[in-house]
Enzyme design. Structure first.
Site, PDB file in Angstrom:
ATOM      1  N   GLU A  27       9.275  32.449 -13.016  1.00 44.79           N
ATOM      2  CA  GLU A  27       8.470  31.471 -12.297  1.00 44.79           C
ATOM      3  C   GLU A  27       9.152  31.010 -11.016  1.00 44.79           C
ATOM      4  O   GLU A  27      10.378  30.954 -10.935  1.00 44.79           O
ATOM      5  CB  GLU A  27       8.236  30.238 -13.190  1.00 44.79           C
ATOM      6  CG  GLU A  27       7.525  30.554 -14.483  1.00 44.79           C
ATOM      7  CD  GLU A  27       7.587  29.416 -15.488  1.00 44.79           C
ATOM      8  OE1 GLU A  27       6.679  29.342 -16.338  1.00 44.79           O
ATOM      9  OE2 GLU A  27       8.554  28.621 -15.427  1.00 44.79           O
ATOM     10  N   ASP A  80       5.716  25.162 -23.011  1.00 38.21           N
ATOM     11  CA  ASP A  80       5.799  25.132 -21.548  1.00 38.21           C
ATOM     12  C   ASP A  80       5.240  26.377 -20.865  1.00 38.21           C
ATOM     13  O   ASP A  80       5.555  26.658 -19.714  1.00 38.21           O
ATOM     14  CB  ASP A  80       7.247  24.913 -21.103  1.00 38.21           C
ATOM     15  CG  ASP A  80       8.196  25.996 -21.620  1.00 38.21           C
ATOM     16  OD1 ASP A  80       7.718  26.942 -22.278  1.00 38.21           O
ATOM     17  OD2 ASP A  80       9.412  25.881 -21.380  1.00 38.21           O
TER      18      ASP A  80
END
Length: 351
Positions: free
Chosen positions: A64, A235
């Site tokens: 990410e 998450d």
């Protein structure tokens, strides 16, 4: 040399220097400082660019990028999450980050963020709990005793006044590791044999596991009235820790809804299920805990502004501390239009 002539040199904080910086200041002081920086930035939430993190998913994990800017400084973090890494002796999460001036685009800091992310995640958890947890809660259940557990425990001690942590992990070796590392911290530690045992008498329930799937760490019947749940492990899409029925009984608080609805516990709920943004609680625009029997849930996924705060904190500390090294990172020709000439001149230098 003038300031303009040294812009090519960027302070770089290696893992070794990050550890030296944290140990020099003290872990609990860094956690407290980071919580204060995050809170200050949440109070000016509306001045930031905001976007869900850019994620590249695979069957093995996720990579990410997490960018944001306040109009003066720009920051981003690269971070991965690969739960199977531990089987090969590798970290589940690794990260690095960069801070730059918006006015020039020139970076002013490059730093490791594996350690820094663990610190800021724990600081964020404790900051949220300070606004949401029941008054006087001094016992926390810590379910999941991996790499994040000690940071969480110390943050809740320093920021929320927690004195007793009840530890549980499916791997007893992880619990022993955590207890060993926290020995001498001033916390009372209890090793537990089940999640049910861990939550006995706890006003704060922290879940922090790593498996990338829809797990059920807490079932509905385990969660009584009046507790605060700090849900850290869910998450990314497909990764949750709490039974859906717990969410339906809880007042849910989030960082940035467009990201949390995709990645957090609330991915299990309807897209319009009501949630409260934590920055609004911090700025007194919304209520936090409003009753003794209320279940509050911080659906923590981590947001770029928190990393910006951490980068800003490290950049400020380096003004007076020596824990960085110069990195020749930006090409800096005498004539900014003659980059190729700079390359030729380098070729002509004596070996």
């Amino acid at each position: 040399m003038t300031a303009m002539q040294t812009l090519n040199i960027v302070p770089f904080v290696s893992v070794d220097n990050m550890m030296k910086l944290v140990l020099h200041l003290g872990v609990e002081r860094v956690l407290t400082d980071l919580a204060a920086c995050i809170e200050a930035d949440f109070r000016r939430w509306e001045s930031f660019d905001k976007t869900p993190r850019v994620a590249s998913h695979s069957a093995l994990g996720v990579i990410e990028l997490m960018p944001t800017s306040d109009g003066e400084m720009y920051g981003f973090k690269y971070v991965n999450g690969h739960p199977k890494n531990t089987r090969a002796g590798l970290q589940t999460v690794t990260a690095f980050g960069l801070l730059a001036e918006v006015g020039t685009g020139y970076p002013v800091l490059l730093t490791e963020m594996t350690i820094l992310t663990a610190l800021r995640t724990a600081a964020m958890s404790a900051l949220a709990a300070r606004h949401l947890a029941p008054a006087g809660a001094t016992t926390m259940a810590m379910i999941g005793n991996g790499a994040q557990a000690e940071f969480q425990a110390l943050a809740f001690r320093a920021i929320c006044g927690v004195t007793h942590v009840r530890l549980y992990d499916t791997d007893p070796a992880a619990t022993e590791k955590c207890a060993r590392n926290l020995a001498g911290s001033g916390l009372t530690l209890t090793r537990c044999r089940s999640p049910e045992e861990a939550i006995e008498g706890a006003g704060i329930l922290t879940t922090c596991t790593a498996d990338k799937n829809h797990a059920t760490i807490l079932t509905d019947n385990m969660v009584g009235a009046g507790v605060h749940i700090n849900a850290v492990g869910g998450d990314c899409p497909g990764k949750t820790e709490l039974h859906r029925d717990i969410l339906l009984r809880s007042s849910i608080f989030v960082e940035y809804p467009p990201q949390t609805r995709v990645e957090g516990e609330i991915q299990q709920l309807a897209p319009d299920h009501p949630v409260t943004e934590l920055w609004q609680v911090i700025t007194a625009q919304a209520k936090g805990r409003s009753g003794a029997r209320q279940i509050t849930l911080f659906d923590s996924v981590g947001f770029a502004i928190e990393d910006f705060s951490a980068l800003r904190y490290i950049h400020e500390r380096l003004k007076t501390l020596p824990f960085s090294e110069p990195l020749d990172m930006i090409a800096d020709p005498d004539d900014p239009r003659d980059l190729y000439g700079m390359l030729l001149r380098a070729q002509a230098r004596p070996a």
